[in-house]
Design a protein around this motif. Structure first.
Motif, short mmCIF file in Angstrom:
data_model
loop_
_atom_site.label_atom_id
_atom_site.label_comp_id
_atom_site.label_asym_id
_atom_site.label_seq_id
_atom_site.Cartn_x
_atom_site.Cartn_y
_atom_site.Cartn_z
N LYS A 88 -18.45 -60.83 9.14
CA LYS A 88 -19.68 -61.03 8.07
C LYS A 88 -20.77 -60.23 8.31
CE LYS A 88 -18.67 -66.01 9.10
NZ LYS A 88 -18.65 -67.13 10.18
N MET A 89 -20.88 -59.24 9.43
CA MET A 89 -22.19 -58.23 8.87
C MET A 89 -21.76 -57.33 8.24
SD MET A 89 -24.07 -58.54 11.16
CE MET A 89 -24.10 -60.96 11.36
N ILE A 90 -21.11 -56.93 7.76
CA ILE A 90 -20.46 -55.62 7.17
C ILE A 90 -20.17 -56.26 5.73
CG2 ILE A 90 -18.12 -54.66 5.93
CD1 ILE A 90 -17.73 -53.78 8.77
N THR A 91 -20.00 -57.43 5.48
CA THR A 91 -20.77 -58.26 3.58
C THR A 91 -21.72 -58.10 3.55
OG1 THR A 91 -18.64 -59.03 4.89
CG2 THR A 91 -20.31 -60.09 2.90
N LEU A 92 -22.42 -58.92 4.37
CA LEU A 92 -24.37 -58.80 4.19
C LEU A 92 -24.72 -57.02 4.43
CD1 LEU A 92 -25.43 -60.38 7.69
CD2 LEU A 92 -25.34 -61.36 4.99
N GLY A 93 -24.07 -56.37 4.74
CA GLY A 93 -24.27 -54.79 4.90
C GLY A 93 -23.65 -54.61 3.09
N LYS A 94 -22.85 -54.89 2.36
CA LYS A 94 -22.51 -54.65 1.21
C LYS A 94 -23.06 -55.70 -0.01
CE LYS A 94 -17.66 -55.17 0.36
NZ LYS A 94 -16.46 -55.24 0.66
N LYS A 148 -10.65 -60.89 18.93
CA LYS A 148 -10.55 -61.52 18.32
C LYS A 148 -11.52 -62.72 18.06
CE LYS A 148 -5.83 -61.93 19.54
NZ LYS A 148 -4.16 -62.85 18.97
N ALA A 149 -12.69 -62.88 18.96
CA ALA A 149 -13.58 -63.87 18.48
C ALA A 149 -15.02 -63.12 17.87
CB ALA A 149 -14.43 -64.47 19.55
N THR A 150 -14.71 -61.69 17.77
CA THR A 150 -15.81 -60.93 17.73
C THR A 150 -15.49 -60.13 16.24
OG1 THR A 150 -15.96 -59.92 19.83
CG2 THR A 150 -17.59 -58.82 17.20
N ARG A 151 -14.27 -60.23 15.68
CA ARG A 151 -13.63 -59.97 14.41
C ARG A 151 -14.27 -60.68 13.37
NH1 ARG A 151 -7.50 -59.71 13.05
NH2 ARG A 151 -7.12 -57.97 13.86
N PRO A 152 -14.70 -61.65 12.93
CA PRO A 152 -15.18 -62.78 11.70
C PRO A 152 -16.60 -62.54 11.97
CG PRO A 152 -14.00 -64.00 13.44
CD PRO A 152 -13.33 -62.86 13.96
N ILE A 153 -16.77 -62.95 12.87
CA ILE A 153 -18.66 -62.12 13.01
C ILE A 153 -19.12 -61.03 12.48
CG2 ILE A 153 -20.60 -62.37 14.53
CD1 ILE A 153 -19.24 -63.46 16.52
N VAL A 154 -18.62 -59.69 13.05
CA VAL A 154 -18.37 -58.15 12.51
C VAL A 154 -17.61 -58.15 11.22
CG1 VAL A 154 -17.59 -55.88 12.55
CG2 VAL A 154 -18.35 -56.85 14.63
N ARG A 187 -23.10 -61.03 20.68
CA ARG A 187 -23.92 -60.33 19.59
C ARG A 187 -23.81 -58.00 20.40
NH1 ARG A 187 -30.05 -62.98 20.10
NH2 ARG A 187 -30.52 -60.99 18.97
N ASN A 188 -23.41 -58.59 21.93
CA ASN A 188 -23.82 -56.89 22.17
C ASN A 188 -22.19 -56.12 21.64
OD1 ASN A 188 -26.11 -56.92 23.53
ND2 ASN A 188 -25.00 -58.16 25.36
N LEU A 189 -21.48 -57.11 21.24
CA LEU A 189 -19.78 -56.85 21.08
C LEU A 189 -19.92 -55.72 19.87
CD1 LEU A 189 -17.38 -58.40 22.98
CD2 LEU A 189 -17.81 -56.40 22.56
N VAL A 190 -20.49 -56.91 19.27
CA VAL A 190 -20.66 -57.04 17.33
C VAL A 190 -21.91 -55.67 17.03
CG1 VAL A 190 -21.86 -57.71 14.82
CG2 VAL A 190 -20.47 -59.17 16.76
N THR A 191 -22.89 -55.81 17.65
CA THR A 191 -24.07 -54.37 18.00
C THR A 191 -23.14 -52.79 18.41
OG1 THR A 191 -25.72 -55.88 18.44
CG2 THR A 191 -26.21 -53.08 18.74
N SER A 192 -22.18 -53.60 19.55
CA SER A 192 -21.49 -52.24 19.57
C SER A 192 -20.38 -51.69 19.11
CB SER A 192 -20.95 -52.14 21.08
OG SER A 192 -21.73 -52.31 21.84
N ILE A 193 -20.25 -52.87 18.73
CA ILE A 193 -19.18 -52.26 17.55
C ILE A 193 -19.79 -51.01 15.91
CG2 ILE A 193 -17.25 -53.05 15.79
CD1 ILE A 193 -16.45 -55.41 17.59
N ILE A 194 -20.40 -51.43 15.59
CA ILE A 194 -21.39 -51.23 14.36
C ILE A 194 -21.81 -49.70 14.84
CG2 ILE A 194 -23.95 -51.51 12.63
CD1 ILE A 194 -22.61 -54.22 12.90
N LEU A 195 -22.38 -49.77 16.55
CA LEU A 195 -22.72 -48.62 16.53
C LEU A 195 -22.01 -47.01 17.10
CD1 LEU A 195 -26.00 -49.01 18.63
CD2 LEU A 195 -26.43 -48.19 16.79
N ASN A 196 -20.61 -47.78 17.87
CA ASN A 196 -19.90 -46.82 17.98
C ASN A 196 -18.54 -46.46 17.20
OD1 ASN A 196 -22.05 -46.27 20.58
ND2 ASN A 196 -20.90 -47.71 21.37
N ASP A 197 -18.57 -47.65 16.40
CA ASP A 197 -16.78 -47.46 15.59
C ASP A 197 -15.77 -48.24 16.22
OD1 ASP A 197 -18.17 -47.06 13.56
OD2 ASP A 197 -17.87 -44.82 13.86
N ARG A 198 -15.91 -47.53 17.87
CA ARG A 198 -14.43 -48.40 17.95
C ARG A 198 -15.41 -48.83 19.91
NH1 ARG A 198 -10.06 -44.11 19.93
NH2 ARG A 198 -9.83 -44.81 18.18
#
Length: 157
Positions: free
Chosen positions: A50-56, A42-48, A22-33
């Motif tokens: 899914k979050m972007i799909t929710l955003g779409k 690799k564990a974080t990629r599918p969750i991010v 959850r922390n990694l996904v939040t950081s990726i969305i806030l900071n882009d990198r």
């Protein structure tokens, strides 16, 4: 043998693993990198993704689902207003994992996980950071030139 056991355990119990992701996904969305280990990336990629799909999707239910997973309301706002519209015509594959060598302390393989299309924003942030650093360095040199080391009063006297 790990037949039919999908997913990454990451050497943590389930609650710790969920908090880490959850922390990694939040950081990726806030900071882009974000720089992390390859396995965590690799564990974080599918969750991010899914979050972007929710955003779409963009409806209230999708926003509430994202809010239940992401750690801060600012990340949800950024997901729905900035990140998701960037990928309106793209069907998946929103992230890039780039290996960055080994970590100094324990030689773990490190990688950058970043959102595609965020190069412009990342370059702007880097330029702003470099400008602030140059300005600070200029102020320091100016202060050193103004006052000679021998002229300042002794604070211990």
């Amino acid at each position: 043998m790990r037949h039919r056991n999908a997913g990454f355990k990451l050497g943590r119990n389930p609650s710790h693993r969920r908090a880490l992701l959850r922390n990694l996904v939040t950081s990726i969305i806030l900071n882009d990198r974000v720089e992390t280990t390859i396995t965590k990336a690799k564990a974080t990629r599918p969750i991010v993704e899914k979050m972007i799909t929710l955003g779409k999707r963009g409806d209230v239910h999708a926003r509430r689902q994202a809010l239940s997973y992401l750690m801060t309301p600012e990340s949800v706002t950024r997901l729905f207003s900035t990140v998701a519209p960037r990928y309106g015509s793209r069907n998946g594959g929103y992230l890039r994992i780039t290996r960055s060598g080994q970590r100094q302390g324990d030689a773990a393989e490190m990688a950058f996980i970043e959102l595609l299309g965020a190069e412009h924003e990342l370059d702007a942030k880097a330029a702003k950071r470099a400008e602030a650093k140059a300005k600070k360095q200029e102020e320091i040199t100016k202060q050193l030139q103004e006052g000679e080391p021998g002229e300042q009063p002794d604070p211990n006297a």
